[in-house]
Design a protein around this motif. Structure first.
Motif, PDB file in Angstrom:
ATOM      1  N   MET A  64       0.825  -1.216   0.000  1.00  0.00           N
ATOM      2  CA  MET A  64       0.000   0.000   0.000  1.00  0.00           C
ATOM      3  C   MET A  64       0.855   1.259   0.000  1.00  0.00           C
ATOM      4  N   GLU A  65       1.988   1.228   0.707  1.00  0.00           N
ATOM      5  CA  GLU A  65       2.879   2.390   0.695  1.00  0.00           C
ATOM      6  C   GLU A  65       3.387   2.655  -0.715  1.00  0.00           C
ATOM      7  N   GLY A  66       3.650   1.589  -1.464  1.00  0.00           N
ATOM      8  CA  GLY A  66       4.075   1.735  -2.855  1.00  0.00           C
ATOM      9  C   GLY A  66       2.983   2.362  -3.706  1.00  0.00           C
ATOM     10  N   GLU A  67       1.747   1.940  -3.465  1.00  0.00           N
ATOM     11  CA  GLU A  67       0.610   2.509  -4.204  1.00  0.00           C
ATOM     12  C   GLU A  67       0.445   3.995  -3.861  1.00  0.00           C
ATOM     13  N   MET A  68       0.551   4.308  -2.586  1.00  0.00           N
ATOM     14  CA  MET A  68       0.395   5.702  -2.153  1.00  0.00           C
ATOM     15  C   MET A  68       1.551   6.567  -2.654  1.00  0.00           C
ATOM     16  N   LYS A  69       2.752   5.984  -2.698  1.00  0.00           N
ATOM     17  CA  LYS A  69       3.921   6.719  -3.175  1.00  0.00           C
ATOM     18  C   LYS A  69       3.701   7.145  -4.624  1.00  0.00           C
TER      19      LYS A  69
END
Length: 107
Positions: free
Chosen positions: A90-95
């Motif tokens: 999810m952090e990758g998606e948000m990034k």
């Protein structure tokens, strides 16, 4: 003299567009999964991007051993691994959405 609030209108529109994109990412999160393992694959736990556990697989041989304490430890470890991986997903998606900016309150 230029309208001092003209820029604010653009900022609000951009914030609203980002909020809509964020809602879509969070909605899609439930369909993305990450698996964590423990004990060399004896226990596998699968979590989705919404940080919900959606699956647990346990090697039947470990159940036969009767070592409940070890099994409990393996389930906890695999769950933590799955949740960590789901959070990274999810952090990758948000990034991708924020361009790498750390925005308080977003993951």
């Amino acid at each position: 003299m230029k309208n001092p609030f003209g820029n604010m209108s653009n900022i609000l529109k951009q914030a609203q567009a980002m909020q809509e994109q964020m809602a879509k990412i969070q909605e899609q999160a439930a369909s993305k999964t990450a698996s964590g393992t423990a004990g060399g694959g004896i226990v596998t736990v699968t979590a989705n991007g919404a940080m919900q556990i959606v699956g647990v697989a346990i090697d039947p041989e470990v159940v036969k051993s009767g070592d409940v304490e070890m099994l409990q430890d393996l389930v906890a470890a695999a769950t933590n691994d799955a949740l960590r991986k789901a959070k990274e997903l999810m952090e990758g998606e948000m990034k991708a959405l924020t361009g790498g900016l750390k925005i308080p309150g977003l993951m």
